[in-house]
Design a protein around this motif. Structure first.
Motif, PDB file in Angstrom:
ATOM      1  N   MET A   2       3.425   5.554 -22.111  1.00 15.90           N
ATOM      2  CA  MET A   2       3.592   5.230 -23.460  1.00 15.90           C
ATOM      3  C   MET A   2       2.973   4.002 -23.258  1.00 15.90           C
ATOM      4  SD  MET A   2       3.615   7.070 -26.045  1.00 15.90           S
ATOM      5  CE  MET A   2       4.124   8.327 -27.060  1.00 15.90           C
ATOM      6  N   PHE A   3       1.980   3.107 -24.379  1.00 18.98           N
ATOM      7  CA  PHE A   3       1.970   2.074 -24.032  1.00 18.98           C
ATOM      8  C   PHE A   3       2.002   1.300 -25.610  1.00 18.98           C
ATOM      9  CE2 PHE A   3      -0.731   4.226 -21.857  1.00 18.98           C
ATOM     10  CZ  PHE A   3      -1.530   3.378 -20.297  1.00 18.98           C
ATOM     11  N   TYR A   4       2.944   0.212 -25.551  1.00 19.83           N
ATOM     12  CA  TYR A   4       3.529  -0.480 -26.720  1.00 19.83           C
ATOM     13  C   TYR A   4       3.234  -1.625 -26.905  1.00 19.83           C
ATOM     14  CZ  TYR A   4       7.437   2.885 -25.847  1.00 19.83           C
ATOM     15  OH  TYR A   4       8.247   4.103 -25.623  1.00 19.83           O
ATOM     16  N   TYR A   5       2.883  -1.738 -28.048  1.00 18.92           N
ATOM     17  CA  TYR A   5       1.624  -3.128 -28.702  1.00 18.92           C
ATOM     18  C   TYR A   5       2.235  -3.433 -30.082  1.00 18.92           C
ATOM     19  CZ  TYR A   5      -1.754  -0.925 -26.012  1.00 18.92           C
ATOM     20  OH  TYR A   5      -2.678  -0.218 -25.169  1.00 18.92           O
ATOM     21  N   LYS A   6       2.055  -4.772 -29.910  1.00 20.08           N
ATOM     22  CA  LYS A   6       2.451  -5.474 -31.676  1.00 20.08           C
ATOM     23  C   LYS A   6       1.020  -5.968 -31.968  1.00 20.08           C
ATOM     24  CE  LYS A   6       4.455  -9.924 -32.877  1.00 20.08           C
ATOM     25  NZ  LYS A   6       5.282 -10.842 -32.327  1.00 20.08           N
ATOM     26  N   GLY A   7       0.837  -5.913 -33.037  1.00 18.70           N
ATOM     27  CA  GLY A   7      -0.951  -6.113 -33.523  1.00 18.70           C
ATOM     28  C   GLY A   7      -0.414  -7.253 -35.138  1.00 18.70           C
ATOM     29  N   ALA A   8      -1.245  -7.762 -35.097  1.00 19.74           N
ATOM     30  CA  ALA A   8      -1.241  -8.879 -36.143  1.00 19.74           C
ATOM     31  C   ALA A   8      -2.773  -8.700 -37.333  1.00 19.74           C
ATOM     32  CB  ALA A   8      -1.079 -10.251 -36.165  1.00 19.74           C
ATOM     33  N   PHE A   9      -2.303  -8.384 -38.194  1.00 19.03           N
ATOM     34  CA  PHE A   9      -3.651  -9.286 -39.306  1.00 19.03           C
ATOM     35  C   PHE A   9      -3.772 -10.196 -39.437  1.00 19.03           C
ATOM     36  CE2 PHE A   9      -1.001  -5.412 -39.967  1.00 19.03           C
ATOM     37  CZ  PHE A   9      -1.604  -4.546 -39.682  1.00 19.03           C
ATOM     38  N   THR A  12      -2.641 -13.063 -42.031  1.00 16.69           N
ATOM     39  CA  THR A  12      -1.903 -12.668 -43.071  1.00 16.69           C
ATOM     40  C   THR A  12      -0.751 -12.754 -41.871  1.00 16.69           C
ATOM     41  OG1 THR A  12      -1.411 -10.086 -41.839  1.00 16.69           O
ATOM     42  CG2 THR A  12      -2.300 -10.741 -43.983  1.00 16.69           C
ATOM     43  N   ASP A  13       0.614 -13.553 -42.661  1.00 17.13           N
ATOM     44  CA  ASP A  13       2.345 -13.185 -41.788  1.00 17.13           C
ATOM     45  C   ASP A  13       2.019 -11.486 -40.831  1.00 17.13           C
ATOM     46  OD1 ASP A  13       1.680 -15.975 -40.597  1.00 17.13           O
ATOM     47  OD2 ASP A  13       2.559 -16.335 -42.639  1.00 17.13           O
ATOM     48  N   ASN A  14       2.087 -10.612 -41.542  1.00 25.12           N
ATOM     49  CA  ASN A  14       2.729  -9.289 -41.137  1.00 25.12           C
ATOM     50  C   ASN A  14       1.745  -8.913 -39.682  1.00 25.12           C
ATOM     51  OD1 ASN A  14       3.635  -9.528 -43.955  1.00 25.12           O
ATOM     52  ND2 ASN A  14       0.883  -8.202 -44.775  1.00 25.12           N
ATOM     53  N   PHE A  15       2.839  -8.398 -39.326  1.00 26.67           N
ATOM     54  CA  PHE A  15       2.696  -7.359 -37.963  1.00 26.67           C
ATOM     55  C   PHE A  15       3.618  -6.115 -37.927  1.00 26.67           C
ATOM     56  CE2 PHE A  15       4.032 -12.590 -36.689  1.00 26.67           C
ATOM     57  CZ  PHE A  15       2.988 -12.719 -36.055  1.00 26.67           C
ATOM     58  N   ILE A  16       2.748  -5.579 -37.336  1.00 32.10           N
ATOM     59  CA  ILE A  16       2.889  -4.132 -36.864  1.00 32.10           C
ATOM     60  C   ILE A  16       2.861  -3.884 -35.436  1.00 32.10           C
ATOM     61  CG2 ILE A  16       0.417  -3.770 -36.338  1.00 32.10           C
ATOM     62  CD1 ILE A  16       1.027  -0.903 -37.744  1.00 32.10           C
ATOM     63  N   LYS A  44      -2.592  -9.237 -24.177  1.00 29.90           N
ATOM     64  CA  LYS A  44      -1.691  -8.489 -22.795  1.00 29.90           C
ATOM     65  C   LYS A  44      -1.420  -7.157 -23.761  1.00 29.90           C
ATOM     66  CE  LYS A  44      -0.324 -12.217 -20.838  1.00 29.90           C
ATOM     67  NZ  LYS A  44       1.090 -12.751 -19.770  1.00 29.90           N
ATOM     68  N   GLU A  45      -0.409  -7.188 -24.500  1.00 30.88           N
ATOM     69  CA  GLU A  45      -0.389  -6.081 -25.473  1.00 30.88           C
ATOM     70  C   GLU A  45       0.019  -6.739 -27.042  1.00 30.88           C
ATOM     71  OE1 GLU A  45       2.734  -6.572 -22.569  1.00 30.88           O
ATOM     72  OE2 GLU A  45       1.497  -5.349 -21.706  1.00 30.88           O
ATOM     73  N   PHE A  46      -0.300  -7.985 -27.102  1.00 28.95           N
ATOM     74  CA  PHE A  46      -0.333  -7.808 -28.628  1.00 28.95           C
ATOM     75  C   PHE A  46      -2.209  -7.663 -29.180  1.00 28.95           C
ATOM     76  CE2 PHE A  46      -1.938 -11.810 -31.844  1.00 28.95           C
ATOM     77  CZ  PHE A  46      -0.580 -11.192 -32.740  1.00 28.95           C
ATOM     78  N   LEU A  47      -2.391  -7.871 -30.053  1.00 30.83           N
ATOM     79  CA  LEU A  47      -3.923  -6.807 -30.917  1.00 30.83           C
ATOM     80  C   LEU A  47      -3.961  -7.834 -32.267  1.00 30.83           C
ATOM     81  CD1 LEU A  47      -3.373  -3.492 -30.522  1.00 30.83           C
ATOM     82  CD2 LEU A  47      -4.488  -4.824 -29.097  1.00 30.83           C
ATOM     83  N   LEU A  48      -5.520  -8.202 -32.298  1.00 25.34           N
ATOM     84  CA  LEU A  48      -5.892  -9.129 -33.522  1.00 25.34           C
ATOM     85  C   LEU A  48      -6.712  -7.810 -34.166  1.00 25.34           C
ATOM     86  CD1 LEU A  48      -5.595 -11.092 -35.406  1.00 25.34           C
ATOM     87  CD2 LEU A  48      -8.602 -12.137 -34.109  1.00 25.34           C
ATOM     88  N   LEU A  49      -6.109  -7.518 -35.470  1.00 24.18           N
ATOM     89  CA  LEU A  49      -6.264  -6.224 -36.298  1.00 24.18           C
ATOM     90  C   LEU A  49      -7.279  -6.738 -36.966  1.00 24.18           C
ATOM     91  CD1 LEU A  49      -3.694  -3.823 -36.105  1.00 24.18           C
ATOM     92  CD2 LEU A  49      -5.394  -4.181 -34.518  1.00 24.18           C
ATOM     93  N   GLN A  50      -8.423  -5.810 -37.455  1.00 26.26           N
ATOM     94  CA  GLN A  50      -9.178  -6.689 -38.522  1.00 26.26           C
ATOM     95  C   GLN A  50      -9.391  -4.861 -39.625  1.00 26.26           C
ATOM     96  OE1 GLN A  50     -10.859  -9.640 -40.109  1.00 26.26           O
ATOM     97  NE2 GLN A  50     -11.689  -8.323 -41.599  1.00 26.26           N
TER      98      GLN A  50
END
Length: 60
Positions: A2-9, A12-16, A44-50
């Motif tokens: 499994m791969f674990y990620y943290k994403g930001a929109f 916004t200041d919202n994370f997933i 790394k495991e941090f994604l910027l989501l659009q």
């Protein structure tokens, strides 16, 4: 594995936080329920989501 990620929109200041069966990369598209997001960048495991407005099918 499994791969674990943290994403930001963007803008916004919202994370997933989520996990994936496959490694994710820049320009991949992920779907959470009915919402679709484009991965703009990966650090790394941090994604910027659009958020994606709509997906259109085209033929060539």
């Amino acid at each position: 594995m499994m791969f674990y990620y943290k994403g930001a929109f963007r803008e916004t200041d919202n994370f997933i936080y989520f996990k994936s069966d496959v490694p994710l990369a820049e320009n991949d598209v992920v779907i959470f329920g009915e919402k679709t997001y484009f991965i703009q960048s990966v650090e790394k495991e941090f994604l910027l989501l659009q958020k994606v407005g709509s997906i259109v099918s085209v033929s060539v």
